[in-house]
Enzyme design. Sequence first.
Site, PDB file in Angstrom:
ATOM      1  N   GLY A  96       0.799  -1.364  -0.012  1.00  0.00           N
ATOM      2  CA  GLY A  96       0.058   0.001   0.011  1.00  0.00           C
ATOM      3  C   GLY A  96       0.827   1.199   0.007  1.00  0.00           C
ATOM      4  O   GLY A  96       0.533   2.411  -0.809  1.00  0.00           O
ATOM      5  N   ASN A  97       1.953   1.148   0.864  1.00  0.00           N
ATOM      6  CA  ASN A  97       2.791   2.506   0.919  1.00  0.00           C
ATOM      7  C   ASN A  97       3.611   2.898  -0.406  1.00  0.00           C
ATOM      8  O   ASN A  97       3.892   4.108  -0.618  1.00  0.00           O
ATOM      9  CB  ASN A  97       3.949   2.405   1.935  1.00  0.00           C
ATOM     10  CG  ASN A  97       4.821   1.344   1.492  1.00  0.00           C
ATOM     11  OD1 ASN A  97       4.690   0.278   0.905  1.00  0.00           O
ATOM     12  ND2 ASN A  97       6.140   1.564   2.189  1.00  0.00           N
ATOM     13  N   LYS A 110     -13.014 -10.653   3.564  1.00  0.00           N
ATOM     14  CA  LYS A 110     -12.253  -9.346   3.252  1.00  0.00           C
ATOM     15  C   LYS A 110     -13.524  -8.120   3.128  1.00  0.00           C
ATOM     16  O   LYS A 110     -14.093  -8.351   2.351  1.00  0.00           O
ATOM     17  CB  LYS A 110     -11.415  -9.504   2.030  1.00  0.00           C
ATOM     18  CG  LYS A 110     -10.574  -8.432   1.876  1.00  0.00           C
ATOM     19  CD  LYS A 110      -9.633  -8.513   0.497  1.00  0.00           C
ATOM     20  CE  LYS A 110      -9.001  -7.639   0.113  1.00  0.00           C
ATOM     21  NZ  LYS A 110      -7.805  -7.289   1.044  1.00  0.00           N
ATOM     22  N   LYS A 156      -2.348  -9.854  -2.762  1.00  0.00           N
ATOM     23  CA  LYS A 156      -1.318  -9.699  -3.740  1.00  0.00           C
ATOM     24  C   LYS A 156      -0.037 -10.390  -3.332  1.00  0.00           C
ATOM     25  O   LYS A 156       0.756 -10.644  -3.966  1.00  0.00           O
ATOM     26  CB  LYS A 156      -0.975  -8.182  -3.851  1.00  0.00           C
ATOM     27  CG  LYS A 156      -0.485  -7.415  -2.578  1.00  0.00           C
ATOM     28  CD  LYS A 156       1.046  -7.054  -2.963  1.00  0.00           C
ATOM     29  CE  LYS A 156       1.605  -6.638  -1.512  1.00  0.00           C
ATOM     30  NZ  LYS A 156       1.120  -6.481  -0.285  1.00  0.00           N
ATOM     31  N   LYS A 176       2.389 -12.337   4.088  1.00  0.00           N
ATOM     32  CA  LYS A 176       3.714 -12.130   3.554  1.00  0.00           C
ATOM     33  C   LYS A 176       4.616 -13.300   3.912  1.00  0.00           C
ATOM     34  O   LYS A 176       5.431 -13.846   3.085  1.00  0.00           O
ATOM     35  CB  LYS A 176       4.320 -11.069   4.065  1.00  0.00           C
ATOM     36  CG  LYS A 176       3.600  -9.667   3.381  1.00  0.00           C
ATOM     37  CD  LYS A 176       4.556  -8.222   3.836  1.00  0.00           C
ATOM     38  CE  LYS A 176       3.336  -7.168   3.969  1.00  0.00           C
ATOM     39  NZ  LYS A 176       2.341  -7.275   2.721  1.00  0.00           N
TER      40      LYS A 176
HETATM   41  P1  ADP Z   1       1.230  -4.098   2.761  1.00  0.00           P
HETATM   42  O1  ADP Z   1       0.452  -2.872   2.026  1.00  0.00           O
HETATM   43  O2  ADP Z   1       2.734  -3.692   2.125  1.00  0.00           O
HETATM   44  O3  ADP Z   1       0.631  -5.209   2.326  1.00  0.00           O
HETATM   45  P2  ADP Z   1       0.502  -4.254   5.225  1.00  0.00           P
HETATM   46  O4  ADP Z   1      -0.012  -3.288   6.222  1.00  0.00           O
HETATM   47  O5  ADP Z   1      -0.614  -5.363   4.943  1.00  0.00           O
HETATM   48  O6  ADP Z   1       1.161  -3.682   4.297  1.00  0.00           O
HETATM   49  O7  ADP Z   1       1.641  -5.306   6.143  1.00  0.00           O
HETATM   50  C1  ADP Z   1       2.626  -4.614   6.733  1.00  0.00           C
HETATM   51  C2  ADP Z   1       2.533  -4.481   8.241  1.00  0.00           C
HETATM   52  O8  ADP Z   1       2.524  -5.494   8.914  1.00  0.00           O
HETATM   53  C3  ADP Z   1       3.759  -3.711   8.741  1.00  0.00           C
HETATM   54  O9  ADP Z   1       3.717  -2.173   8.296  1.00  0.00           O
HETATM   55  C4  ADP Z   1       3.418  -3.569  10.323  1.00  0.00           C
HETATM   56  O10 ADP Z   1       2.727  -2.757  10.883  1.00  0.00           O
HETATM   57  C5  ADP Z   1       2.763  -5.068  10.248  1.00  0.00           C
HETATM   58  N1  ADP Z   1       3.277  -6.412  10.966  1.00  0.00           N
HETATM   59  C6  ADP Z   1       2.671  -7.145  11.616  1.00  0.00           C
HETATM   60  N2  ADP Z   1       3.099  -7.980  12.396  1.00  0.00           N
HETATM   61  C7  ADP Z   1       4.491  -7.873  12.009  1.00  0.00           C
HETATM   62  C8  ADP Z   1       5.777  -8.343  12.410  1.00  0.00           C
HETATM   63  N3  ADP Z   1       5.764  -9.380  13.050  1.00  0.00           N
HETATM   64  N4  ADP Z   1       6.958  -7.798  11.972  1.00  0.00           N
HETATM   65  C9  ADP Z   1       6.997  -6.625  11.101  1.00  0.00           C
HETATM   66  N5  ADP Z   1       5.681  -6.036  10.921  1.00  0.00           N
HETATM   67  C10 ADP Z   1       4.380  -6.773  11.204  1.00  0.00           C
HETATM   68 MG    MG Z   2      -1.190  -6.307   3.080  1.00  0.00          MG
END
Ligand code: ADP
Ligand code: MG
Length: 309
Positions: free
Chosen positions: A11-12, A127, A210, A272
């Site tokens: 998202g970022n 979702k 994704k 992820k």
């Molecule tokens: P994206 O849009 O890149 O998919 P998400 O917000 O879905 O991003 O996922 C990334 C986020 O997951 C990070 O910004 C963080 O806040 C969160 N997060 C949750 N658990 C963890 C973890 N164990 N280590 C690092 N980040 C984590």
């Molecule tokens: Mg995500």
Amino acid sequence: MKKRIVIALGGNALGSNLSEQMKAVKTTSKAIVDLIEEGHEVVVAHGNGPQVGMINLAFEAAVRSEVIKDNIPMSVCVAMSQGYIGYDLQNALREEMLNRGLNVPVSSIISQVVVDKNDPAFKNPTKPIGSFYSKKEAEEMIQKGYILKEDAGRGYRRVVASPKPVDIVEKETIKALLNSGQLVIAVGGGGIPVIKDGNHLKGANAVVDKDFASSKLAQLIDADFLVILTAVEKVAINFGKENEMWLDELTIDEAKKYIEQGHFAPGSMLPKIEAAIEFVNSGSNRKALITLLEKAKCGIEGKTGTIIK
Ligand code: ADP
Ligand code: MG
């Protein structure tokens, strides 16, 4: 050494509205073109959370005010989000390459991702998308065949399934472009979810994650590296707690153990890690990296991020 890399943008990398996206793609393009300059073969995949929500909301509003008659299926909303994000991204990537004297063609492939009609996710849509409805409105929509759920006391929302990707229909096209040295944007928004019905591909009421779509793409094009770029530089255990620990490396066994212990939040870091495990397990010498967008180059050089191997 030259690598075949699938980049999964979070998202970022795109921002959450039209003007933010226009700005964000410039920074994102710099990070990606850095890798092209190093001679790597790159495929870019991306999410579509805010964009598909916006498109869905716009059509819902138009239907509610009877400007248009039929609502737009979710698969079509995903297709529209792919087109619109791809347009901004390929435009910014082209400009960044020309600014650096690189002459690499770039295009977005409208990508369909096959999902299994028997995927358990269809029986349990999770979702939430689009706007909030009152109980009465929700009941009317449920009559029309939509699935709505109460969302944390804020009203009712449509929910869609998020099934696992099984195959990518346009994989040979993506490979051919890569093999000829072109930069490709593919499986945007997790890909348009379709169900096989003989030779026909029928749009599914779903949004594919994704991270899983990127992992599937990386497997199908025989990539060396799956690079998931997000809002954190590294993966942590005890994330957000006093004893938080950032990880440089994660083996498959450690990752599975930490999943069981609940270190990764479902809906953000968990997919992820699961996507990374799938890719790394699918062949020898396959590695995954999770890091910040701005650190992509450093991460691939092994200087930062969390490597899963
Ligand atoms: P994206 O849009 O890149 O998919 P998400 O917000 O879905 O991003 O996922 C990334 C986020 O997951 C990070 O910004 C963080 O806040 C969160 N997060 C949750 N658990 C963890 C973890 N164990 N280590 C690092 N980040 C984590
Ligand atoms: Mg995500």
